[in-house]
Design a protein around this motif. Sequence first.
Motif, PDB file in Angstrom:
ATOM      1  N   ALA A 194      -8.939   5.594   8.985  1.00 41.90           N
ATOM      2  CA  ALA A 194      -8.231   4.403   8.494  1.00 41.90           C
ATOM      3  C   ALA A 194      -6.920   4.852   7.850  1.00 41.90           C
ATOM      4  O   ALA A 194      -6.874   5.872   7.166  1.00 41.90           O
ATOM      5  CB  ALA A 194      -9.088   3.661   7.474  1.00 41.90           C
ATOM      6  N   ILE A 195      -5.850   4.092   8.115  1.00 40.52           N
ATOM      7  CA  ILE A 195      -4.563   4.345   7.440  1.00 40.52           C
ATOM      8  C   ILE A 195      -4.419   3.231   6.406  1.00 40.52           C
ATOM      9  O   ILE A 195      -4.244   2.068   6.773  1.00 40.52           O
ATOM     10  CB  ILE A 195      -3.372   4.300   8.433  1.00 40.52           C
ATOM     11  CG1 ILE A 195      -3.673   5.092   9.718  1.00 40.52           C
ATOM     12  CG2 ILE A 195      -2.084   4.762   7.756  1.00 40.52           C
ATOM     13  CD1 ILE A 195      -3.518   6.568   9.652  1.00 40.52           C
ATOM     14  N   ALA A 196      -4.548   3.566   5.120  1.00 37.34           N
ATOM     15  CA  ALA A 196      -4.650   2.509   4.102  1.00 37.34           C
ATOM     16  C   ALA A 196      -3.802   2.781   2.867  1.00 37.34           C
ATOM     17  O   ALA A 196      -3.661   3.920   2.423  1.00 37.34           O
ATOM     18  CB  ALA A 196      -6.116   2.351   3.684  1.00 37.34           C
ATOM     19  N   ASN A 197      -3.253   1.703   2.345  1.00 33.39           N
ATOM     20  CA  ASN A 197      -2.593   1.670   1.042  1.00 33.39           C
ATOM     21  C   ASN A 197      -2.319   0.201   0.783  1.00 33.39           C
ATOM     22  O   ASN A 197      -1.753  -0.470   1.639  1.00 33.39           O
ATOM     23  CB  ASN A 197      -1.282   2.470   1.055  1.00 33.39           C
ATOM     24  CG  ASN A 197      -0.712   2.638  -0.350  1.00 33.39           C
ATOM     25  OD1 ASN A 197      -0.896   1.781  -1.208  1.00 33.39           O
ATOM     26  ND2 ASN A 197      -0.021   3.744  -0.589  1.00 33.39           N
ATOM     27  N   GLN A 198      -2.732  -0.311  -0.379  1.00 29.34           N
ATOM     28  CA  GLN A 198      -2.561  -1.755  -0.605  1.00 29.34           C
ATOM     29  C   GLN A 198      -1.104  -2.134  -0.849  1.00 29.34           C
ATOM     30  O   GLN A 198      -0.746  -3.296  -0.819  1.00 29.34           O
ATOM     31  CB  GLN A 198      -3.450  -2.264  -1.745  1.00 29.34           C
ATOM     32  CG  GLN A 198      -2.964  -1.944  -3.142  1.00 29.34           C
ATOM     33  CD  GLN A 198      -3.437  -0.585  -3.617  1.00 29.34           C
ATOM     34  OE1 GLN A 198      -3.711   0.312  -2.814  1.00 29.34           O
ATOM     35  NE2 GLN A 198      -3.518  -0.387  -4.919  1.00 29.34           N
ATOM     36  N   LYS A 199      -0.252  -1.140  -1.087  1.00 30.04           N
ATOM     37  CA  LYS A 199       1.186  -1.412  -1.233  1.00 30.04           C
ATOM     38  C   LYS A 199       1.792  -1.661   0.141  1.00 30.04           C
ATOM     39  O   LYS A 199       1.472  -0.957   1.098  1.00 30.04           O
ATOM     40  CB  LYS A 199       1.892  -0.210  -1.851  1.00 30.04           C
ATOM     41  CG  LYS A 199       1.870  -0.206  -3.376  1.00 30.04           C
ATOM     42  CD  LYS A 199       2.382   1.102  -3.913  1.00 30.04           C
ATOM     43  CE  LYS A 199       3.886   1.255  -3.753  1.00 30.04           C
ATOM     44  NZ  LYS A 199       4.657   0.473  -4.738  1.00 30.04           N
ATOM     45  N   GLY A 200       2.659  -2.651   0.244  1.00 24.71           N
ATOM     46  CA  GLY A 200       3.363  -2.885   1.504  1.00 24.71           C
ATOM     47  C   GLY A 200       4.569  -1.964   1.612  1.00 24.71           C
ATOM     48  O   GLY A 200       5.039  -1.410   0.613  1.00 24.71           O
ATOM     49  N   GLY A 201       5.053  -1.767   2.814  1.00 23.46           N
ATOM     50  CA  GLY A 201       6.296  -1.031   3.025  1.00 23.46           C
ATOM     51  C   GLY A 201       6.237   0.457   2.759  1.00 23.46           C
ATOM     52  O   GLY A 201       7.234   1.082   2.418  1.00 23.46           O
TER      53      GLY A 201
END
Length: 254
Positions: free
Chosen positions: A6-13
């Motif tokens: 999974a490629i994840a981070n709740q921050k956009g951009g």
Amino acid sequence: MGKIIAIANQKGGVGKTTTSVNLAASLGVLEKKVLLIDADPQANATSGLGIDVESVEIGTYQILEHTAKPEEAIIKTESPNLDILPAHIDLVAIEIELVDQDEREYMLRKVIRDIAASYDYVIIDCAPSLGLLTLNALTAADSVIIPIQCEYFALEGLGKLLNTIKSVQRIHNKDLDIEGLLLTMYDQRLRLSNQVVDEVKKHFEAMVFDTIIQRNVRLSEAPSYGESIINYDAASKGASNYLSLAHELIKKNS
């Protein structure tokens, strides 16, 4: 069985979709069979590989709803060895629809575990939130790559994501590993970029990938042409960075 990442981070951009698309394409060029799953209602990974999102009739939404099988949704892309399970804006409704279901965190895991056997790598592009969709991706995955942009608020929210990963490990998926932290949008001319690199490496040491993704105009242009950076400009710095990341990932998992 293929490794599910999974490629994840709740921050956009921060470069999640850019990383998902271009890492998947790079692995494909290196003769690995890859499935990219678009688990973001914005469907940018789908359009970024040249697929008209409006024309998607069966995608991640139908798979999670169990109204279709993954085999019916998977599309072959023009990138070598790369298939995609596309998304559509209707995926936005899934969080509400799954909320009352039993084992709602395991819906993606149930459907992709079987199909992962046909691939070397399955890459999941997550939504920029820590909602039910991202939780499904983390529960289904073997590991997670966390992109971090080399900018001022780089580490903001990272603690929250790491806590979410810990709780997924504790409750839903004890085998979930952190594959690595990936520094993105690096500009060597900026002192701030270098400070962020130093700070992240100091805090997380071996967890940080050696490869750093540099700011690159060609990398920003590629999605508007519906192509990965490998197809769009194989000689660019962006292509070289993502091929380096793919090599590093393969070496780490061999």
